[in-house]
Scaffold this active site. Structure first.
Site, short mmCIF file in Angstrom:
data_model
loop_
_atom_site.label_atom_id
_atom_site.label_comp_id
_atom_site.label_asym_id
_atom_site.label_seq_id
_atom_site.Cartn_x
_atom_site.Cartn_y
_atom_site.Cartn_z
N HIS A 244 161.64 101.47 64.85
CA HIS A 244 161.13 101.80 66.18
C HIS A 244 159.62 101.53 66.28
O HIS A 244 159.15 101.00 67.30
CB HIS A 244 161.37 103.29 66.49
CG HIS A 244 162.80 103.69 66.56
ND1 HIS A 244 163.39 104.47 65.58
CD2 HIS A 244 163.75 103.45 67.49
CE1 HIS A 244 164.64 104.70 65.90
NE2 HIS A 244 164.90 104.09 67.05
N GLN B 61 173.71 94.65 72.39
CA GLN B 61 172.98 95.42 73.39
C GLN B 61 171.81 94.62 73.96
O GLN B 61 171.59 94.59 75.18
CB GLN B 61 172.48 96.73 72.78
CG GLN B 61 171.55 97.52 73.68
CD GLN B 61 171.10 98.80 73.01
OE1 GLN B 61 171.82 99.78 72.99
NE2 GLN B 61 169.89 98.80 72.44
#
Length: 283
Positions: A33, A150
């Site tokens: 992240h 995704q």
């Protein structure tokens, strides 16, 4: 760093500034992240991150209630990265009424691979991402390539809805032994964690077979997929899929496309114990 949960307050803070570089997350942040935050900064300040565990993308027997929530640790990490705003809405903030309108991706992209094994997953993802885009109004949004399908679906959604946002892919970050970083890796036992790198090893073996064989027919592709499934199953993995697909649309490659040398990607989802891991490798 400002921490905001209210949509109107977020818009008020962003008004009059350059349009943000945005990284949506579900929290429990790791180096993968944080690499996306740094990539976002390369495309301009301010950087806005969001943390929201989205109920809409979890199935009835999935881990919504047990999904790791580590807000204070996440705040500390984002502050060190110089994130300007953390948008951390509650469910009531983001869904003040039942979310009756959903974004439903096309079947040929949303109902294959992950969509086959997690029905409704991409509908939930697209719905929350579109809503977050509406809240933040970003210039760019960064998504990791680890979630390959995704990323492709979000990119196509932004394109088809003519959203004024550029979707930026971030490379998969891996541990030293090759395991793709994931918030769900924490579910693995010590024994399972030692076994987990076999997943990327299997993908690398598949890639090497494809490259060595100079494959030009779909039948051989299918045989290579089956060999990889059998190899991992023999080590105790429960495979949902290992699939070699076109990078452009995730469809199986025809003989003609293989002969033309169209770029391919290997995608997989597999359970080790109770933990479901996904990964991919471009060819």
């Amino acid at each position: 760093m400002k921490i905001i949960s209210d949509i109107q307050e977020l818009r008020d803070h962003l008004r009059g500034q350059n349009r943000a570089s945005f990284v949506p997350t579900m929290g429990n942040l790791h180096e993968g992240h944080l690499s996306l935050m740094r990539l976002a900064r390369q495309h301009g300040d301010p950087v806005v991150a969001s943390i929201f565990v989205n109920r809409l993308q979890f199935g009835p027997n999935e881990d919504f209630d047990s999904y790791p929530r580590t807000m204070q640790a996440d705040i500390d990490k984002l502050e060190k990265e110089g994130v300007y705003i953390l948008f951390a809405p509650t469910e009531r903030d983001l869904y003040p009424q039942p979310q009756e309108y959903r974004v439903d991706p096309p079947q040929q992209l949303g109902d294959i691979l992950e969509g086959e094994f997690r029905p409704g997953f991409f509908k939930g993802v697209c719905t929350v991402v579109l809503k977050l885009f509406s809240c933040v109004q970003p210039k760019v949004a960064v998504f990791g390539k680890k979630d390959y399908q995704q990323l492709m679906i979000i990119h196509q959604m932004a394109k088809q809805f003519a959203l004024p946002v550029e979707i930026i892919p971030g490379e998969t970050i891996r541990a030293e032994d090759g395991l793709a970083l994931s918030s769900r890796n924490g579910y693995l036992s010590a024994e399972e964690r030692a076994e987990a790198p076999e997943l990327i090893k299997a993908l690398k073996e598949v890639r090497q077979r494809v490259l060595d064989s100079n494959i030009r027919d779909a039948k051989t592709i299918s045989e290579i997929e089956k060999l990889a499934v059998a190899s991992l199953a023999g080590r105790g993995w429960k495979l949902d899929y290992i699939a070699i697909r076109q990078q452009s649309n995730l469809a199986p490659a025809s003989n003609e496309q293989l002969q033309a040398g169209d770029p391919l990607v290997i995608l997989t989802a597999a359970k080790l114990g109770k933990t479901r891991l996904i990964d991919n490798l471009e060819i």
